[in-house]
Design a protein around this motif. Structure first.
Motif, mmCIF file in Angstrom:
data_model
loop_
_atom_site.group_PDB
_atom_site.id
_atom_site.type_symbol
_atom_site.label_atom_id
_atom_site.label_comp_id
_atom_site.label_asym_id
_atom_site.label_seq_id
_atom_site.Cartn_x
_atom_site.Cartn_y
_atom_site.Cartn_z
ATOM 1 N N UNK A 1 -34.113 -19.017 -55.553
ATOM 2 C CA UNK A 1 -35.555 -19.133 -55.663
ATOM 3 C C UNK A 1 -36.154 -17.927 -54.946
ATOM 4 N N UNK A 2 -37.480 -17.791 -55.035
ATOM 5 C CA UNK A 2 -38.108 -16.595 -54.499
ATOM 6 C C UNK A 2 -39.361 -16.955 -53.701
ATOM 7 N N UNK A 3 -39.694 -16.082 -52.769
ATOM 8 C CA UNK A 3 -40.887 -16.296 -51.977
ATOM 9 C C UNK A 3 -41.421 -14.947 -51.507
ATOM 10 N N UNK A 4 -42.672 -14.950 -51.043
ATOM 11 C CA UNK A 4 -43.258 -13.765 -50.421
ATOM 12 C C UNK A 4 -43.487 -14.081 -48.960
ATOM 13 N N UNK A 5 -43.036 -13.195 -48.096
ATOM 14 C CA UNK A 5 -43.267 -13.320 -46.659
ATOM 15 C C UNK A 5 -44.296 -12.269 -46.249
ATOM 16 N N UNK A 6 -45.340 -12.702 -45.572
ATOM 17 C CA UNK A 6 -46.344 -11.784 -45.044
ATOM 18 C C UNK A 6 -45.937 -11.434 -43.622
ATOM 19 N N UNK A 7 -45.778 -10.136 -43.358
ATOM 20 C CA UNK A 7 -45.233 -9.655 -42.094
ATOM 21 C C UNK A 7 -46.306 -8.973 -41.257
ATOM 22 N N UNK B 1 -51.697 -0.652 -42.933
ATOM 23 C CA UNK B 1 -52.477 -1.060 -41.767
ATOM 24 C C UNK B 1 -51.826 -2.193 -40.980
ATOM 25 N N UNK B 2 -50.513 -2.150 -40.855
ATOM 26 C CA UNK B 2 -49.809 -3.127 -40.044
ATOM 27 C C UNK B 2 -49.511 -4.450 -40.718
ATOM 28 N N UNK B 3 -49.780 -4.570 -42.010
ATOM 29 C CA UNK B 3 -49.456 -5.780 -42.780
ATOM 30 C C UNK B 3 -48.384 -5.441 -43.805
ATOM 31 N N UNK B 4 -47.341 -6.266 -43.882
ATOM 32 C CA UNK B 4 -46.274 -6.050 -44.852
ATOM 33 C C UNK B 4 -46.178 -7.200 -45.838
ATOM 34 N N UNK B 5 -45.819 -6.868 -47.051
ATOM 35 C CA UNK B 5 -45.537 -7.865 -48.088
ATOM 36 C C UNK B 5 -44.086 -7.710 -48.497
ATOM 37 N N UNK B 6 -43.294 -8.761 -48.292
ATOM 38 C CA UNK B 6 -41.852 -8.732 -48.547
ATOM 39 C C UNK B 6 -41.523 -9.830 -49.552
ATOM 40 N N UNK B 7 -41.192 -9.434 -50.783
ATOM 41 C CA UNK B 7 -40.806 -10.399 -51.810
ATOM 42 C C UNK B 7 -39.302 -10.615 -51.696
ATOM 43 N N UNK B 8 -38.904 -11.867 -51.491
ATOM 44 C CA UNK B 8 -37.540 -12.180 -51.105
ATOM 45 C C UNK B 8 -36.864 -13.150 -52.068
ATOM 46 N N UNK B 9 -35.530 -13.083 -52.097
ATOM 47 C CA UNK B 9 -34.718 -14.098 -52.765
ATOM 48 C C UNK B 9 -34.239 -15.098 -51.722
ATOM 49 N N UNK B 10 -34.290 -16.371 -52.075
ATOM 50 C CA UNK B 10 -33.735 -17.433 -51.241
ATOM 51 C C UNK B 10 -32.515 -17.958 -51.977
ATOM 52 N N UNK B 11 -31.321 -17.637 -51.472
ATOM 53 C CA UNK B 11 -30.088 -17.932 -52.192
ATOM 54 C C UNK B 11 -29.725 -19.407 -52.050
ATOM 55 N N UNK B 12 -29.581 -20.080 -53.196
ATOM 56 C CA UNK B 12 -29.201 -21.478 -53.224
ATOM 57 C C UNK B 12 -27.808 -21.662 -53.786
ATOM 58 N N UNK B 13 -27.312 -22.873 -53.743
ATOM 59 C CA UNK B 13 -25.967 -23.169 -54.245
ATOM 60 C C UNK B 13 -25.903 -22.986 -55.749
ATOM 61 N N UNK B 14 -26.904 -23.489 -56.450
ATOM 62 C CA UNK B 14 -26.881 -23.436 -57.908
ATOM 63 C C UNK B 14 -27.746 -22.322 -58.470
ATOM 64 N N UNK C 1 -46.728 -15.882 -42.512
ATOM 65 C CA UNK C 1 -46.700 -17.021 -43.432
ATOM 66 C C UNK C 1 -45.820 -16.642 -44.621
ATOM 67 N N UNK C 2 -45.396 -17.642 -45.367
ATOM 68 C CA UNK C 2 -44.704 -17.362 -46.619
ATOM 69 C C UNK C 2 -45.187 -18.322 -47.701
ATOM 70 N N UNK C 3 -45.013 -17.880 -48.940
ATOM 71 C CA UNK C 3 -45.465 -18.644 -50.099
ATOM 72 C C UNK C 3 -44.364 -18.607 -51.158
ATOM 73 N N UNK C 4 -44.119 -19.736 -51.785
ATOM 74 C CA UNK C 4 -43.141 -19.787 -52.867
ATOM 75 C C UNK C 4 -43.659 -19.016 -54.071
ATOM 76 N N UNK C 5 -42.744 -18.376 -54.784
ATOM 77 C CA UNK C 5 -43.092 -17.613 -55.979
ATOM 78 C C UNK C 5 -42.629 -18.350 -57.225
ATOM 79 N N UNK C 6 -43.374 -18.142 -58.314
ATOM 80 C CA UNK C 6 -43.095 -18.864 -59.554
ATOM 81 C C UNK C 6 -42.034 -18.200 -60.414
#
Length: 341
Positions: A117-123, A101-114, A131-136
């Motif tokens: 980390x991960x987050x979810x972006x609501x599309x 229904x026009x809403x997407x959930x995208x679980x993403x990797x955020x590439x760091x130097x060491x 919005x996005x939220x950090x993942x544990x």
């Protein structure tokens, strides 16, 4: 220069060299990744507009493209009735994805130097981030309710596979109307086989929504798994059936597709894809004889789609839900599909 200052300079230089070396290695690995070429057997792709809204040309299959090259991990869109057609691909990159229904959930990797980390972006329907939220932990499952109002996701906070028992998950539910986040479904009141349940080894994963209040999921504890009926308003979980993992509710709301552990199979590949009738609790094994470690997707009321390992990392297959027929390739080099109508 004092000894202390010399030591400080030496330590600082060492850290900078280590960081520079790490960046160089990561950059080289990323370059190698991008330089890999798609094989001649991979379907063609072209950059374009991917939308999560309805289109005049009919339903679309949207998924994470696994074709090696500059568009790997981006979202790909193809006609549902012609999944081998040229793919339209577009950012963002997603490890796991679902939409409704026009809403997407995208679980993403955020590439760091060491480390990553991960987050979810609501599309939104045009893939713009709302919005996005950090993942544990490491992303593993996500679903959007049929209305697009509710989004659920599961991550591994310990371990990285469902095959054994040494893992820990966290499942969250987000209401996109109010941006209210329920961070951990393990705080829900659980009833297992008719009795109140509280145990430190409880894990919950694989939400599949019936509507904006009701859902199903897997609850695990004591080496066992159950299908649970959940209520996102009353914050309750009630077991319905045993030996059910990664449930997926059919569009008509009458059946659950799921992974079932079958005795005698390898500990690394213990599952077979089954379908449960929610009225009679009768189980039907599908014709897929390979082990499925995925949350299946209903393409319609009669056909299931699911991921299996391939040379590109993953391919999507389909099989009838009633136990007839045989598996067939749906889309090569693909993962985490959603049907956009």
């Amino acid at each position: 220069m004092t000894l202390a200052r010399r030591l400080t300079v030496l330590v600082t230089a060492t850290v900078l060299l280590l960081l520079a070396g790490t960046w160089t290695v990561l950059r080289a690995a990323d370059t190698t990744r991008q330089d890999r070429r798609a094989s001649a057997d991979d379907p063609p792709s072209e950059p374009g507009t991917v939308t999560l809204g309805p289109r005049p040309d009919g339903p679309r299959l949207v998924f994470r493209s696994m074709i090696w090259g500059p568009h790997r991990d981006e979202l790909a869109s193809v006609p549902l009735d012609h999944p081998g057609a040229t793919r339209t691909v577009s950012a963002p990159d997603c490890l796991r994805f679902h939409a409704a229904a026009g809403t997407g959930s995208c679980l993403q990797a955020v590439h760091g130097v060491l480390q990553d980390t991960y987050r979810v972006a609501i599309l939104d329907r045009d893939l713009h981030e709302l919005r996005h939220y950090d993942l544990a932990g490491i992303p593993t499952r996500t679903r959007v309710s049929p209305s697009g109002h509710m989004v659920a996701w599961t991550v591994f906070v310990g371990g990285d596979s469902y095959a054994g028992t040494d893992f820990s998950t966290r499942t969250s539910i987000l209401d996109t109307r109010t941006w209210t986040l329920q961070e951990n479904l393990e705080t829900y009141t659980a009833t297992v086989d008719g009795k109140p349940h509280q145990a430190p080894d409880t894990n919950i994963w694989g939400v599949t929504f019936a509507d904006d209040e009701h859902f199903h999921a897997t609850l695990a504890s004591g080496g066992k798994t159950w299908l649970v009926a959940g209520n996102a308003v009353e914050h309750t979980l009630t077991t319905l059936h045993g030996n059910v993992e990664c449930p997926s509710l059919s569009p008509d709301g009458t059946r659950i597709a799921y992974k079932k552990r079958v005795p005698g199979l390898s500990e690394d590949e213990p599952w077979r894809l089954h379908v449960l009738d929610l009225k009679t609790m009768a189980e039907t094994a599908t014709a897929e004889q390979r082990s499925i470690d995925d949350q299946a997707l209903w393409l319609d009321d009669h056909t299931l789609a699911y991921a299996l390992a391939s040379d590109d990392g993953s391919a999507l297959w389909r099989v009838p839900a009633d136990g007839t027929g045989s598996p067939a390739l749906l889309a090569a080099a693909a993962l985490a599909p959603a049907v956009v109508r």
